[in-house]
Design an enzyme around this catalytic site. Structure first.
Site, mmCIF file in Angstrom:
data_model
loop_
_atom_site.group_PDB
_atom_site.id
_atom_site.type_symbol
_atom_site.label_atom_id
_atom_site.label_comp_id
_atom_site.label_asym_id
_atom_site.label_seq_id
_atom_site.Cartn_x
_atom_site.Cartn_y
_atom_site.Cartn_z
ATOM 1 N N ASN A 1 0.840 -1.074 -0.049
ATOM 2 C CA ASN A 1 0.008 0.042 -0.096
ATOM 3 C C ASN A 1 0.696 1.228 0.050
ATOM 4 O O ASN A 1 1.603 1.517 1.330
ATOM 5 C CB ASN A 1 -0.891 0.040 1.361
ATOM 6 C CG ASN A 1 -1.628 1.386 1.276
ATOM 7 O OD1 ASN A 1 -1.673 2.040 0.477
ATOM 8 N ND2 ASN A 1 -2.301 1.308 2.379
ATOM 9 N N TRP A 2 1.013 1.987 -0.973
ATOM 10 C CA TRP A 2 1.817 2.845 -1.268
ATOM 11 C C TRP A 2 1.549 4.222 -0.671
ATOM 12 O O TRP A 2 2.182 5.183 -0.515
ATOM 13 C CB TRP A 2 2.421 3.224 -2.788
ATOM 14 C CG TRP A 2 3.137 2.219 -3.558
ATOM 15 C CD1 TRP A 2 3.441 0.889 -3.218
ATOM 16 C CD2 TRP A 2 3.429 2.191 -4.848
ATOM 17 N NE1 TRP A 2 4.093 0.189 -3.999
ATOM 18 C CE2 TRP A 2 4.118 0.921 -5.083
ATOM 19 C CE3 TRP A 2 3.421 3.092 -5.890
ATOM 20 C CZ2 TRP A 2 4.893 0.598 -6.382
ATOM 21 C CZ3 TRP A 2 4.197 2.534 -7.017
ATOM 22 C CH2 TRP A 2 4.795 1.543 -7.304
ATOM 23 N N LYS A 3 0.199 4.287 -0.497
ATOM 24 C CA LYS A 3 -0.443 5.377 0.333
ATOM 25 C C LYS A 3 -0.180 6.777 -0.476
ATOM 26 O O LYS A 3 -0.240 6.418 -1.649
ATOM 27 C CB LYS A 3 0.013 5.611 1.867
ATOM 28 C CG LYS A 3 -0.159 4.411 2.700
ATOM 29 C CD LYS A 3 0.187 4.323 3.999
ATOM 30 C CE LYS A 3 -0.161 3.141 4.758
ATOM 31 N NZ LYS A 3 0.143 3.048 6.169
ATOM 32 N N GLU B 1 -6.671 4.683 8.039
ATOM 33 C CA GLU B 1 -6.441 6.157 7.591
ATOM 34 C C GLU B 1 -7.794 6.639 7.034
ATOM 35 O O GLU B 1 -7.890 7.753 6.769
ATOM 36 C CB GLU B 1 -5.365 6.257 6.737
ATOM 37 C CG GLU B 1 -3.898 6.130 7.501
ATOM 38 C CD GLU B 1 -2.697 5.568 6.756
ATOM 39 O OE1 GLU B 1 -2.668 5.374 5.709
ATOM 40 O OE2 GLU B 1 -1.974 4.955 7.570
ATOM 41 N N GLU C 1 -5.206 -4.750 10.663
ATOM 42 C CA GLU C 1 -4.245 -3.919 10.743
ATOM 43 C C GLU C 1 -4.396 -2.984 12.103
ATOM 44 O O GLU C 1 -5.260 -2.192 12.187
ATOM 45 C CB GLU C 1 -4.104 -3.099 9.570
ATOM 46 C CG GLU C 1 -3.844 -3.321 8.371
ATOM 47 C CD GLU C 1 -3.228 -2.472 7.392
ATOM 48 O OE1 GLU C 1 -2.127 -2.502 6.707
ATOM 49 O OE2 GLU C 1 -3.825 -1.513 6.846
ATOM 50 N N SER D 1 3.531 -2.135 10.295
ATOM 51 C CA SER D 1 5.203 -2.156 10.692
ATOM 52 C C SER D 1 5.750 -3.614 10.222
ATOM 53 O O SER D 1 6.576 -4.110 10.794
ATOM 54 C CB SER D 1 5.268 -1.910 12.189
ATOM 55 O OG SER D 1 4.980 -0.508 12.427
ATOM 56 N N GLY E 1 3.065 -1.107 4.280
ATOM 57 C CA GLY E 1 2.951 0.426 3.987
ATOM 58 C C GLY E 1 4.613 0.630 3.647
ATOM 59 O O GLY E 1 4.955 0.346 2.496
ATOM 60 N N GLY E 2 5.359 1.129 4.558
ATOM 61 C CA GLY E 2 6.548 2.012 4.394
ATOM 62 C C GLY E 2 7.588 1.061 3.576
ATOM 63 O O GLY E 2 8.073 1.497 2.783
ATOM 64 N N GLY F 1 2.797 2.254 10.726
ATOM 65 C CA GLY F 1 3.841 3.331 10.734
ATOM 66 C C GLY F 1 4.516 3.542 11.749
ATOM 67 O O GLY F 1 5.087 4.568 12.063
ATOM 68 N N HIS G 1 -9.439 1.288 5.005
ATOM 69 C CA HIS G 1 -8.209 1.182 5.585
ATOM 70 C C HIS G 1 -8.354 2.218 6.902
ATOM 71 O O HIS G 1 -9.114 3.264 6.726
ATOM 72 C CB HIS G 1 -7.215 1.849 4.796
ATOM 73 C CG HIS G 1 -5.775 1.870 5.294
ATOM 74 N ND1 HIS G 1 -5.342 2.856 6.193
ATOM 75 C CD2 HIS G 1 -4.665 0.839 5.247
ATOM 76 C CE1 HIS G 1 -3.730 2.513 6.519
ATOM 77 N NE2 HIS G 1 -3.553 1.433 5.881
HETATM 78 P P1 13P Z 1 3.372 0.360 7.723
HETATM 79 O O1 13P Z 1 3.690 -1.180 6.916
HETATM 80 O O2 13P Z 1 3.977 1.470 7.173
HETATM 81 O O3 13P Z 1 3.128 0.295 9.156
HETATM 82 O O4 13P Z 1 1.697 0.673 7.173
HETATM 83 C C1 13P Z 1 0.981 -0.419 7.266
HETATM 84 C C2 13P Z 1 -0.303 -0.083 6.489
HETATM 85 O O5 13P Z 1 -1.144 0.707 6.909
HETATM 86 C C3 13P Z 1 -0.728 -0.567 5.042
HETATM 87 O O6 13P Z 1 -2.013 -0.540 4.604
#
Ligand code: 13P
Length: 251
Positions: free
Chosen positions: A11-13, A101, A169, A213, A234-235, A175, A99
């Protein structure tokens, strides 16, 4: 026993312009090649503006592309929104919905997430439905109850293993570099599996991803847990070497 292929989803956000996104996608597509690894499927979910570019960058490889959100309607007067069918039109096979967010920053309720997931299925795509408790909810001993309510409220009619994946999640692990204990992840995934009966046609075959994470150093132990069928990253999905190392950690 049901065999579930792992799904490693990035997920590149709100990251990546066209050129760096295409380079990242092409790098991963070259590593995967035309035939998927027998262990895992690889999925990239870039910002909507570059879904078409990323689809082209991975064409000819077994890498799939998805969107990060969509509207519940197929079309209409919805300024700034995007329909699932529009993502399909530019090469997406998947859409992430719910998600944390989106749930937090856009006040998305379970009912709204369910409407979006239903729209994804109507467009003929597959969906990743995200669930997860906040830190306060976990501290109050309500994590399982919150996630159970999210599952019941967010999974649409017609959901099945072929079109629906669940991503657990925990909000406090996203994050932050913090993750639940392996025992807590295993317990939550087992609970999710049990709660899927009655919500999906084939609960044993549905893939349940862990997200929050995930990185190369913890991927093997997390992916080795029962009922963990992949990761939503994510990251660490923004670096080809890290994302690839996570995929390679699939048992
Ligand atoms: P991180 O891997 O950066 O913690 O993000 C997880 C996430 O929200 C994937 O959708």
């Amino acid at each position: 026993m049901t065999v579930r292929r792992y799904l490693i989803a990035g997920n590149w956000k709100m990251h990546c312009r066209q050129s760096d996104g295409a380079a990242l996608a092409a790098d991963l597509a070259a590593r995967v090649g035309p035939v998927a690894d027998p262990r895992f499927d690889l999925l990239l979910c870039p910002p909507a503006t570059i879904v078409a570019t990323i689809s082209q960058a991975v064409s000819g490889s077994a890498v799939s592309v998805g969107g990060q959100d969509c509207h519940a309607q197929a079309q209409g007067a919805h300024t700034g929104d995007i329909a699932a069918d529009m993502l399909a039109d530019v090469g997406a096979g998947w859409v992430i919905v719910g998600h944390s967010e989106r749930r937090t920053n856009h006040a998305e309720s379970n009912a709204m997430v369910r409407g979006k997931a239903a729209a994804v299925l109507r467009a003929g795509l597959a969906t990743i439905v995200c669930v997860g408790e906040t830190e306060a909810e976990r501290d109050a001993g309500q994590a399982e109850q919150v996630v159970a309510a999210q599952l019941k409220g967010s999974i649409p009619d017609g959901a099945a293993a072929t079109n629906t994946v669940i991503a657990y999640e925990p909000v406090w692990a996203i994050g932050t570099g913090r993750t639940p204990t392996l025992a807590d992840i295993a317990a939550m995934h087992a609970m999710i599996r049990a709660r899927l009966s009655g919500l999906v046609a084939d609960p044993d075959a549905v893939r349940i991803l862990y997200g929050g994470s995930v990185k190369p150093s913890n991927a093997a132990e997390i992916l080795g847990l029962p009922d963990v069928d992949g990761a939503l990253v994510g990251g660490a999905s923004l670096k080809a070497d890290d994302f690839w190392a996570i995929a390679q950690a699939c048992p």
